[in-house]
Structures are given as C-alpha cells and as structure tokens.
Scaffold this motif. Structure first.
Motif, PDB file in Angstrom:
ATOM      1  N   ASP A  19      21.597  64.549  35.435  1.00  0.00           N
ATOM      2  CA  ASP A  19      20.923  65.585  36.216  1.00  0.00           C
ATOM      3  C   ASP A  19      19.622  66.026  35.544  1.00  0.00           C
ATOM      4  N   GLY A  20      18.883  65.028  35.087  1.00  0.00           N
ATOM      5  CA  GLY A  20      17.646  65.351  34.386  1.00  0.00           C
ATOM      6  C   GLY A  20      16.690  64.180  34.426  1.00  0.00           C
ATOM      7  N   PRO A  21      15.645  64.236  33.604  1.00  0.00           N
ATOM      8  CA  PRO A  21      14.625  63.189  33.612  1.00  0.00           C
ATOM      9  C   PRO A  21      15.078  61.928  32.877  1.00  0.00           C
ATOM     10  N   THR A  22      14.203  60.934  32.914  1.00  0.00           N
ATOM     11  CA  THR A  22      14.417  59.678  32.190  1.00  0.00           C
ATOM     12  C   THR A  22      13.713  59.769  30.842  1.00  0.00           C
ATOM     13  N   GLN A  23      14.358  59.218  29.829  1.00  0.00           N
ATOM     14  CA  GLN A  23      13.684  59.064  28.540  1.00  0.00           C
ATOM     15  C   GLN A  23      13.008  57.703  28.575  1.00  0.00           C
ATOM     16  N   ALA A 153       5.748  62.221  18.442  1.00  0.00           N
ATOM     17  CA  ALA A 153       6.969  62.438  17.659  1.00  0.00           C
ATOM     18  C   ALA A 153       8.000  61.342  17.861  1.00  0.00           C
ATOM     19  N   SER A 154       8.096  60.799  19.080  1.00  0.00           N
ATOM     20  CA  SER A 154       9.253  59.949  19.384  1.00  0.00           C
ATOM     21  C   SER A 154       8.910  58.640  20.100  1.00  0.00           C
ATOM     22  N   GLN A 155       7.620  58.420  20.384  1.00  0.00           N
ATOM     23  CA  GLN A 155       7.172  57.254  21.160  1.00  0.00           C
ATOM     24  C   GLN A 155       7.831  57.218  22.541  1.00  0.00           C
ATOM     25  N   CYS A 156       8.407  58.361  22.921  1.00  0.00           N
ATOM     26  CA  CYS A 156       9.056  58.471  24.235  1.00  0.00           C
ATOM     27  C   CYS A 156       8.553  59.714  24.950  1.00  0.00           C
ATOM     28  N   ILE A 157       8.827  59.743  26.248  1.00  0.00           N
ATOM     29  CA  ILE A 157       8.472  60.890  27.054  1.00  0.00           C
ATOM     30  C   ILE A 157       9.609  61.122  28.030  1.00  0.00           C
ATOM     31  N   LEU A 158       9.819  62.365  28.420  1.00  0.00           N
ATOM     32  CA  LEU A 158      10.818  62.664  29.441  1.00  0.00           C
ATOM     33  C   LEU A 158      10.098  62.827  30.770  1.00  0.00           C
ATOM     34  N   GLN A 159      10.452  62.020  31.735  1.00  0.00           N
ATOM     35  CA  GLN A 159       9.781  62.039  33.039  1.00  0.00           C
ATOM     36  C   GLN A 159      10.773  61.772  34.160  1.00  0.00           C
ATOM     37  N   GLN A 160      10.537  62.421  35.292  1.00  0.00           N
ATOM     38  CA  GLN A 160      11.254  62.050  36.508  1.00  0.00           C
ATOM     39  C   GLN A 160      10.595  60.781  37.037  1.00  0.00           C
ATOM     40  N   LYS A 161      11.383  59.840  37.472  1.00  0.00           N
ATOM     41  CA  LYS A 161      10.781  58.621  38.030  1.00  0.00           C
ATOM     42  C   LYS A 161      10.116  58.941  39.371  1.00  0.00           C
TER      43      LYS A 161
ATOM     44  N   ASP B 153      15.814  84.276  40.798  1.00  0.00           N
ATOM     45  CA  ASP B 153      17.078  84.177  40.058  1.00  0.00           C
ATOM     46  C   ASP B 153      17.221  82.736  39.570  1.00  0.00           C
ATOM     47  N   VAL B 154      16.925  82.513  38.308  1.00  0.00           N
ATOM     48  CA  VAL B 154      16.919  81.141  37.797  1.00  0.00           C
ATOM     49  C   VAL B 154      18.345  80.564  37.712  1.00  0.00           C
ATOM     50  N   PRO B 155      19.324  81.302  37.189  1.00  0.00           N
ATOM     51  CA  PRO B 155      20.684  80.729  37.158  1.00  0.00           C
ATOM     52  C   PRO B 155      21.173  80.312  38.552  1.00  0.00           C
ATOM     53  N   ALA B 156      20.889  81.129  39.562  1.00  0.00           N
ATOM     54  CA  ALA B 156      21.358  80.817  40.924  1.00  0.00           C
ATOM     55  C   ALA B 156      20.377  79.922  41.679  1.00  0.00           C
ATOM     56  N   GLN B 157      19.168  79.729  41.119  1.00  0.00           N
ATOM     57  CA  GLN B 157      18.100  78.953  41.767  1.00  0.00           C
ATOM     58  C   GLN B 157      17.766  79.487  43.158  1.00  0.00           C
ATOM     59  N   GLU B 171      14.505  74.019  43.804  1.00  0.00           N
ATOM     60  CA  GLU B 171      15.053  72.927  43.006  1.00  0.00           C
ATOM     61  C   GLU B 171      14.601  72.988  41.560  1.00  0.00           C
ATOM     62  N   ILE B 172      15.520  72.672  40.699  1.00  0.00           N
ATOM     63  CA  ILE B 172      15.189  72.453  39.293  1.00  0.00           C
ATOM     64  C   ILE B 172      16.342  71.621  38.746  1.00  0.00           C
ATOM     65  N   ASN B 173      16.030  70.574  38.006  1.00  0.00           N
ATOM     66  CA  ASN B 173      17.154  69.724  37.592  1.00  0.00           C
ATOM     67  C   ASN B 173      17.985  70.415  36.505  1.00  0.00           C
ATOM     68  N   GLY B 174      19.205  69.961  36.362  1.00  0.00           N
ATOM     69  CA  GLY B 174      20.174  70.613  35.478  1.00  0.00           C
ATOM     70  C   GLY B 174      19.709  70.666  34.033  1.00  0.00           C
TER      71      GLY B 174
END
Lengths: 456, 204
Positions: A19-23, A153-161, B153-157, B171-174
């Motif tokens: 549930d987050g970005p790609t490394q 720092a890490s030669q990586c980035i966090l990004q949404q595709k 409300d950020v916790p409840a989005q 929307e905000i990713n987890g």
C-alpha cells in the motif's frame, strides 16, 4: 502492459512497499548547483555517505555567466552556489565538471553527448527537464531535492509507478516544421496538464524520422504537457549517436549493449493507459502567445477568443489578433530545449546572408562547450558573425534568468527555451516560445515572421 | 520540517487560479540559497504577485487583503485552497519549502502537478485532492465568509467544509499516511533497505 516503460521500470524495482510506492533503483543521478545543496546538507546532518558515488555526475549550469567564465562569477550569491557544488562533489567523492571544464554545459545537453545517458537506464536529476534524456530510450524524470537526497543516500527513490501513454505522430513533417513545433503543437492540444500522471512514449513515423537532437528537444518538453517523462524507443539513430562517445560502452561491451538495447521496444500487444495520435501534416511552425507553454498556435494563426484575460494583459496581446509583423526586442537561442548543434545549424541557415535587425538584442548560447566547439568546427560562428550575431559561452542563461541574462520588464523575447511563465526570463519579461527557425526569422526581420517565407 | 499530522481545523486562504506554476510560487531568483531556510522561502512565497518591484504589497492580491493577510497559526489560514493543476512546471522543491515556510499545512485543489505533489509530501505539507464540485463550493463558501473553516482529518482521510457540512474522502497511500502520522520521511525508510539494494545489484 508490455510497454517499453513497463520493461525498464519493472527491471529496476528493488521492492514494492505494501500500500505504498515502489523502491526504484537509479542508474544515473545528475546534480546541478540549484537543487542539490540542501540535499548534501541533509546527508551531512544524517552523517552518511553516498552509496554509489560512481553513478553520480555534477555540474553547474543554471547560474553560470555566458561570458568571461574564466573569471570568478561576479554575483556573490551565484558564486556561492556554484562553489558549494564543487565542494560537495569533492566531499562526497563525485565527478564534477566545473565551469571552463571542456565537459561542462547544461546537464541535459552534456549527459547524452558524453554517453552518460544510455538506453534502458533510469535517470534522475533535481530538474523537471530531466525528461530530455528519455530521447536515449531511458526512463528519465525530474525530482525534488528531498528525492535527490534519497538517491545520494541509497541510489534508490520511492515513487508511485505512473500510468503509460503513447503519443504517435504519423506522416512527414512539412517545410520549416521542427521537433520544437511538434512539441508545441502537442501541448496546444493536450494542455499543460493533459499528460499529468503519465509517462509518455513518443512513436510514429514523424518521431522516428527525427535526429537525436530533435528527439532530445521533443522529450525535453514532456514535462510541459504535465508528463513525468517522455521517451523514444532506441533504434539505429540512437546507436549511431551513442557510438564512440566518451562514456559509452566500448568493444565487446558495446556489442553486448546494442544487443540488449535492440530488445527495448514496446511489444506489438502493448496496452497503454492512454493513446493519442496526431497527423504530421497538421503541424506548422508554432509560437506561443500566452503565459504557459500550452498556449501555442500556428505562427500564422490568431489568438483564440477564449484566452485568459490575465495572460493577455501580461503579454499585451488581444484575443483574435495575429502575431505576424509584431515588433520584438530580444531573441534567445539556447537552453536544454534548443541549445544543440542542429539548432545552431537551423538558426544559421536563416541568418546566412542576412543581418540581425537593429531593434533586436540576440543571445545565442550553446548548450555545452562541446556544442560550441562543433559550431566553430563547422564555421557556423563565422556565418553568424557576418550576420551580426555573437556566440556566448554555455549555460542555462536566459531560459530562467538566474545569471545576468535577464529580459527587461515589458520587453518581448522570442525564445527557443521551454517556459513562457510570467517573469520566467526576468520580472515582467514577455516570452514567446518557438523553434530556432522562428527565432532566427524574428532576429533578422525584427518582427514575428513565418520562417518559411525566408527559406528556399 | 518533519511534523506529525492528525486533524487540522482551520480557516483558509483562497487562490482561485488555475495552472499556478512553481515559477510563481517562488521565482527563480530566490533559488540561489544554499540552505533550507523555510522562513526565507516563506517570506518570498508568490513574491511577484504579493509585492511590486519596490517591495510594496500589492493590495489586490489575496494574501494582502484584510480578511486573509494574517499569517498562519493554529486554526488560522493553515490551508491554501487553489485552482486545478497547482504546482505545474519546474521541479523546484523550494516551492514546497515556501508553502511550508509561510505556514501552510494543507493545500486543497482538484488537481496537482506530479512532482510538486511529491515535494509537498516530502515537506510535510499535505496535498488534498478534492472533486471540482467540492472545490467550487469551498471557494464560494470562503467568498461568502472568509472565516469559514475546513477540517482535514488525516487518520480518517476525510476533508469537510464545516460551513456546508459537505465531506469528501481523499486518497493517500498507507505508507505515506503512516509517515505523516509519525513524522517519518522516505530517507529514514531507504536507509534501512541497504541489504535489499545490494541484493538487487548483485542480481543484475
């Protein structure tokens, strides 16, 4: 699915955060002096070193004066920023092409011409025009300073595709129509947010027919339609351009590289999230009339009736009027958009045998020392000199006016750069974006002129 | 600046313009700083719209109008409400530093440019994407009553226009939500990933 973008992106995924970005792994980081000092400060504050210093190249370009680069920079604030980059590069063990180094120039001109930006790579820089390097068949995009620090720092980035989009231009480009006109035309259709959220693959016969210089111009302007980046699948034109360049693979490595690069194309079954197609025959030489790059029209067109009043007031134009014949004050040839050898050839082709108009101040700024050397090797400097033009020293210059090359308030600047935002070329400056041919036609006539009327 | 997010309830400053580019948010001549001095950038936020060439405030710009000129503080003007395609153009993170430095915690718009949106998040300014309808109603609400408040409300989005009671989820990713709620940044995360990075390099 099965697009070239997917192939390159997916082969650089280090991990997927739930549930987050790609490394994403980064093959090349470029740093210039404006967007990097706070990232280096952050590294120092955390007490860390660069993970892969050999993949990082630094050079000043935004603040560099376009004359007397062998002398210290007069503006103390600019000098401090340029000096900070040199110091940071030394402290963190990074390659640095300083001012007067023959390898210096605008980062987006130098990377491709030195063979540092190659097909299949992921490339980032704290600069939105990093999309330029996409012309090599790479996934290249601009990032913020916090993200520069991530890569240091890490030669990586966090990004949404991002989603993928294909823009095809089919057919033959007409007389006086360049890659810049293609880009301005696409932007005028898509608007400056039309491709936001997408990574663009440019395709079609008109795109294939472009030289590498033209492709670099087209990809450079991807950000101006909102896209994170834009690229063109590598082909023989690409390989021919790269071969023999300083940092390009050599010998057996070259053969292996080309073999791999030839696999870098979207599958015949590739599915894009969005596809648009344009007919090359509809594109003419273009010029902008407003205050964002999407506000462009055919050079012989008229300003649309629905143009925002705020933009018209700023530019001093009226809806419905033609720009042909309007008197102008400045001409700027250069920037990461149009500061390459082909751009100078195009400008010189119009200037040859003519004279700079008396009412025009012209700044011709090569994108790098390498471009400047080539201009001289081809004798273009002589042609331009005879026409009353001088070639300056390389840098970003009047594109964003961080050095002394500022357009005065209220003056009209016909410019080959990438942005016509309010105040971009100096507070109050009025910018009209166009190709080198349109810029040259304005420079020799003193008014906005259709370059086709000056071409054989 | 790293700071924890929870529920923000505040009055807003409206900027009902579309395509506000980062050259307007912070003009290039202010990019020469070599430090991350948020006050400096905040003082120069929208510089050429806020001030004339003699550094005098331009009376017609919203930040200088009596209803909106008070600098942000707890519950006051912590939310910037902007027209669509906010933050287009240059990738300069200085634009996000200027917004943070002025004191905004949240920017509400119907559409953000990609790079700028990331830059805001990396500086603990929350970009909240709402529908065109919600945005238009919010502009109308603020126009009718400059002291109108929104609740984010950020916790409840969930974002709520407290005058009309209209709510929308955003929307905000987890992962990013966890970072914002706990004041962690991406570099903290990446520095823990060295083994994975080396394994990736070895596998190429």
């Amino acid at each position: 699915m099965n697009t070239l973008f997917d192939k390159i992106w997916d082969s650089h995924v280090v991990s997927l955060i739930e549930d987050g970005p790609t490394q994403l792994y980064i093959d090349r980081l470029y740093c210039h002096e404006v967007t990097s000092p706070q990232a280096f400060d952050g590294m120092r504050a955390r007490g860390i070193k660069c993970l892969r210093p050999e993949k990082i190249f630094c050079m000043p370009d935004h603040n560099t004066p376009t004359h007397d680069q062998d002398k210290p920079i007069e503006d103390p604030v600019s000098k401090k920023q340029v000096d900070a980059l040199e110091r940071n590069a030394a402290e963190f063990g990074l390659t640095h092409f300083g001012m007067m180094n023959p390898k210096n120039g605008i980062i987006h001109v130098v990377g491709p011409e030195r063979g540092l930006s190659l097909p299949g790579m992921t490339i980032v820089c704290g600069d939105s025009h990093t999309s330029t390097h996409g012309a090599m068949g790479a996934v290249a995009f601009g990032i913020g300073t916090s993200e520069v620090e991530m890569v240091l720092a890490s030669q990586c980035i966090l990004q949404q595709k991002p989603k993928s989009m294909r823009i095809s231009v089919e057919g033959e480009l007409g007389k006086g129509v360049t890659a810049k006109d293609v880009a301005l035309y696409i932007m005028s259709k898509l608007t400056t947010s039309g491709a936001t959220g997408y990574f663009v693959e440019y395709a079609g016969s008109a795109v294939r027919s472009l030289s590498m210089e033209g492709r670099l111009t087209l990809c450079n302007l991807s950000i101006e339609m909102g896209a994170r980046g834009g690229f063109i699948a590598p082909d023989e034109t690409t390989f021919e351009y790269i071969k023999g360049r300083e940092y390009a693979p050599k010998g057996e490595d070259w053969d292996k590289a080309v073999e791999y690069w030839k696999t870098l194309r979207s599958g015949d079954d590739a599915v894009f999230d969005r596809e648009v197609c344009y007919d090359a025959a509809d594109i003419t030489p273009m010029i902008t009339y407003g205050t964002n790059p999407g506000m462009g029209m055919a050079i012989d067109g008229t300003i649309p009736a629905d143009t925002a009043k705020k933009s018209l007031d700023y530019m001093g134009f009226q809806a419905g009027e033609s720009l042909l014949g309007k008197s102008i004050d400045y001409v700027f040839l250069g920037a990461c958009t149009n500061g390459r050898i082909e751009d100078f050839r195009a400008f010189a082709s119009i200037a040859k045998g003519r004279r700079k108009a008396d009412n025009v101040t012209a700044w011709l700024v090569p994108g790098s020392w390498m471009v400047k050397e080539q201009i001289e090797a081809e004798g273009l400097d002589k042609v331009l000199e005879e026409a009353g033009f001088a070639i300056r020293q390389p840098g970003c210059s009047a594109c964003l006016a961080m050095n002394d090359d500022k357009i005065p308030a209220g003056k009209y600047s016909v410019s080959t750069s990438n942005r016509n935002f309010e105040g971009r070329q100096g507070p109050g400056a009025r910018t009209l974006l166009c190709s080198p041919l349109v810029a040259a036609a304005a420079a020799v006539t003193g008014v906005i002129t259709d370059p086709r009327t000056l071409m054989d | 600046m790293k700071q924890k997010f929870d529920i923000i309830q505040s009055t807003c400053i409206p900027l009902p313009l579309e395509n506000v580019d980062t050259d307007q948010i912070i003009p290039a001549r202010f990019l020469k700083a070599t430090t991350r001095d948020e006050k400096f950038f905040g003082d120069n936020l929208f510089r050429d719209w806020r001030f004339d060439k003699d550094d005098q405030p331009k009376a017609d710009f919203v930040f200088n109008q009596p209803d909106f000129c008070q600098a942000p503080s707890e519950g006051v003007h912590q939310v910037l409400v902007a027209g669509k395609n906010f933050g287009s153009g240059s990738s300069r993170e200085h634009a996000a530093w200027a917004i943070a430095g002025y004191g905004f915690r949240v920017v509400i718009s119907s559409f953000f440019a990609d790079i700028h949106k990331n830059n805001e998040l990396n500086n603990f300014v929350l970009p909240v994407v709402v529908s065109e309808d919600f945005l238009a109603e919010l502009f109308a609400t603020i126009k009718a009553d400059p002291s109108a408040q929104v609740k984010v409300d950020v916790p409840a989005q969930v974002v709520t226009n407290l005058t009309t009671g209209r709510s929308e989820s955003f929307e905000i990713n987890g992962y990013k939500k966890y970072c914002l709620l706990n004041a962690l940044d991406d570099i903290d995360y990446l520095l823990e990933q060295k083994a994975k990075i080396e394994a990736f390099e070895a596998g190429r």
